[in-house]
Design a protein around this motif. Structure first.
Motif, PDB file in Angstrom:
ATOM      1  N   VAL B  48       0.838  -1.202   0.000  1.00  0.00           N
ATOM      2  CA  VAL B  48       0.000   0.000   0.000  1.00  0.00           C
ATOM      3  C   VAL B  48       0.873   1.253   0.000  1.00  0.00           C
ATOM      4  O   VAL B  48       0.685   2.168  -0.807  1.00  0.00           O
ATOM      5  CB  VAL B  48      -0.961  -0.007   1.210  1.00  0.00           C
ATOM      6  N   ALA B  51       2.596   1.801  -3.237  1.00  0.00           N
ATOM      7  CA  ALA B  51       1.767   2.333  -4.312  1.00  0.00           C
ATOM      8  C   ALA B  51       1.588   3.837  -4.177  1.00  0.00           C
ATOM      9  O   ALA B  51       1.581   4.571  -5.157  1.00  0.00           O
ATOM     10  CB  ALA B  51       0.396   1.645  -4.318  1.00  0.00           C
ATOM     11  N   ALA B  52       1.440   4.300  -2.917  1.00  0.00           N
ATOM     12  CA  ALA B  52       1.125   5.718  -2.701  1.00  0.00           C
ATOM     13  C   ALA B  52       2.367   6.600  -2.672  1.00  0.00           C
ATOM     14  O   ALA B  52       2.350   7.723  -3.168  1.00  0.00           O
ATOM     15  CB  ALA B  52       0.341   5.879  -1.400  1.00  0.00           C
ATOM     16  N   LEU B  79      -3.936   4.012  -5.231  1.00  0.00           N
ATOM     17  CA  LEU B  79      -4.468   3.100  -4.210  1.00  0.00           C
ATOM     18  C   LEU B  79      -5.703   2.363  -4.723  1.00  0.00           C
ATOM     19  O   LEU B  79      -5.846   1.161  -4.530  1.00  0.00           O
ATOM     20  CB  LEU B  79      -4.808   3.870  -2.939  1.00  0.00           C
ATOM     21  N   THR B  80      -6.581   3.120  -5.382  1.00  0.00           N
ATOM     22  CA  THR B  80      -7.795   2.513  -5.916  1.00  0.00           C
ATOM     23  C   THR B  80      -7.434   1.415  -6.910  1.00  0.00           C
ATOM     24  O   THR B  80      -8.009   0.326  -6.899  1.00  0.00           O
ATOM     25  CB  THR B  80      -8.659   3.573  -6.624  1.00  0.00           C
ATOM     26  N   LEU B  82      -4.649  -0.269  -7.009  1.00  0.00           N
ATOM     27  CA  LEU B  82      -4.050  -1.392  -6.282  1.00  0.00           C
ATOM     28  C   LEU B  82      -5.138  -2.284  -5.676  1.00  0.00           C
ATOM     29  O   LEU B  82      -5.093  -3.506  -5.791  1.00  0.00           O
ATOM     30  CB  LEU B  82      -3.122  -0.878  -5.185  1.00  0.00           C
ATOM     31  N   PHE B  83      -6.128  -1.659  -5.048  1.00  0.00           N
ATOM     32  CA  PHE B  83      -7.196  -2.434  -4.417  1.00  0.00           C
ATOM     33  C   PHE B  83      -8.071  -3.121  -5.461  1.00  0.00           C
ATOM     34  O   PHE B  83      -8.620  -4.190  -5.215  1.00  0.00           O
ATOM     35  CB  PHE B  83      -8.034  -1.557  -3.486  1.00  0.00           C
ATOM     36  N   VAL B 115       0.857   7.030   6.866  1.00  0.00           N
ATOM     37  CA  VAL B 115       0.113   7.802   5.868  1.00  0.00           C
ATOM     38  C   VAL B 115       0.093   9.278   6.262  1.00  0.00           C
ATOM     39  O   VAL B 115       0.306  10.164   5.432  1.00  0.00           O
ATOM     40  CB  VAL B 115      -1.331   7.252   5.727  1.00  0.00           C
ATOM     41  N   GLY B 153     -12.923   4.702   1.959  1.00  0.00           N
ATOM     42  CA  GLY B 153     -12.195   3.474   2.298  1.00  0.00           C
ATOM     43  C   GLY B 153     -13.117   2.446   2.937  1.00  0.00           C
ATOM     44  O   GLY B 153     -13.104   1.268   2.590  1.00  0.00           O
TER      45      GLY B 153
END
Lengths: 201, 188
Positions: B48, B51-52, B79-80, B82-83, B115, B153
């Motif tokens: 995560v 990715a960010a 992130l979107t 990745l998910f 984060v 989220g």
């Protein structure tokens, strides 16, 4: 929190459960602890609830009824921008104070709810949603009254603002202390809301 | 295995069988199911953050205010994506919920503060470049932006996410922060 005189046996049990759950956590509490705290017999517990999970719902209702009102933005629509900012930031202080003395409840809501079961998760989502509704009511009114920007997606914004206000619970969650302290954080939120939502002068 | 069958319904024997290794071998690497969950959690956090972070931490200094918003937007999009590619990372959140204890709580809080730190750094950079309002405290800003990502989220975790809703949250969030954080454009 001032304990109210129990209206009836069920409320008495719910109040005792609320106190024991928030003191020791859901998992570390047994029905025996609850009846002991309520000063009633085991048998009478089962007249009202079938198990520990069921009294948890009643305990949450009890907590919300006695503490909820001050955690919500007031239902009375604000008449100007300053009133609006006060209405939205007042619950931050109440939430912070509430969380400082009820950190177990916060932990229960933030961390344990999803572990207990889906119904409780949904219950928590509903509670948060009721906070969002109160916030939305204020924003909608502000847009209609002209002191907030037109064209705001008030539904999404109100959810977002409620989520942002959770920041004041951080210390109670076991997280970091608030940078600059509570007053500073509230002032920052207020400045952000003013810049983010106010109608252009 | 954990995301598909849940923490309590998965045994170490299931995991060993699924991986095609002996239970003895599995125990040599991971002493318990709880340790395994920690490993999976750390691995997911790396993915995560991986990715960010590159999107948020570009070495180039920000040159326009719009770039700050673009970077935030790009991070949310990364992130979107990745998910979308790895839905089990989100499912893990629910797995963890059923295995929560003090230690895991600290890990979750640790992830949140990672984060927050990334976003606070971005805010600091933007403030140095003069794009962020001077009175914004980057630390508080990092905290608030992180929290603002919770509702979309949560929707994803509960399986209530769809493209239209995602776009709507994204638009409202960016619109709010554009107004709330950016310094007024100098009159040209």
């Amino acid at each position: 929190m001032t304990p109210r005189p129990p209206a009836d046996r069920r409320t008495q049990l719910a109040q005792a459960a609320f106190e024991v759950f928030t003191d020791r956590g859901y998992r570390n509490t047994s029905v025996a602890d609850i009846v002991a705290a309520a000063g009633v017999s085991h048998g009478s517990f089962y007249n009202y609830f079938t198990n520990k999970r069921e009294v948890l719902d009643a305990a949450i209702d009890f907590g919300l009824e006695s503490l909820g009102p001050q955690l919500h933005p007031t239902a009375e629509p604000a008449v100007d921008l300053d009133g609006f900012l006060r209405a939205l930031t007042a619950p931050l202080r109440a939430m912070h104070e509430f969380a400082a003395t009820n950190d177990r409840l916060i932990s229960l809501i933030v961390f344990d709810a999803a572990a207990i079961d889906e119904a409780l998760t949904n219950r928590i989502v509903e509670i948060v949603d009721s906070f969002a509704q109160a916030t939305r009511h204020q924003i909608d009114h502000g847009v209609a009254a002209g002191f907030l920007r037109p064209g705001l997606d008030t539904e999404v914004l109100s959810e977002m603002l409620v989520a942002m206000s959770l920041v004041v619970l951080l210390p109670a969650q076991g997280g970091a202390t608030l940078p600059g302290g509570l007053d500073h954080v509230i002032a920052q939120v207020e400045a952000m809301l003013r810049a983010g939502l106010a109608a252009p002068a | 295995m954990l995301t598909e069958h849940g923490y309590h319904d998965t045994t170490m024997a299931d995991i060993a069988k699924h991986a095609g290794i002996g239970q003895g071998t599995l125990y040599r690497y991971v002493p318990s199911k709880r340790d395994l969950l920690d490993l999976v959690f750390d691995y997911s956090v790396e993915e995560v953050v991986g990715a960010a972070e590159p999107v948020l931490r570009v070495d180039e200094p920000l040159t326009t205010a719009a770039e700050l918003i673009d970077r935030l937007d790009a991070a949310v999009e990364a992130l979107t994506a990745l998910f979308g590619r790895r839905p089990e990372l989100l499912a893990l959140v629910l797995v963890e919920a059923s295995a929560i204890d003090e230690e895991l709580k600290l890990r979750v809080l640790g992830l949140e503060s990672t984060v927050v730190r990334m976003l606070a750094r971005l805010c600091e950079d933007a403030q140095e470049s003069g794009f962020l309002r001077a009175d914004v405290d980057p630390q508080v800003c990092g905290l608030l932006v992180t929290k603002s990502l919770l509702p979309p989220g949560l929707r994803e975790v509960l399986g209530r996410g769809d493209q239209q809703t995602r776009d709507r949250y994204r638009q409202a969030t960016l619109d709010f922060f554009r107004h709330a954080l950016l310094a007024a454009e100098p009159a040209s």
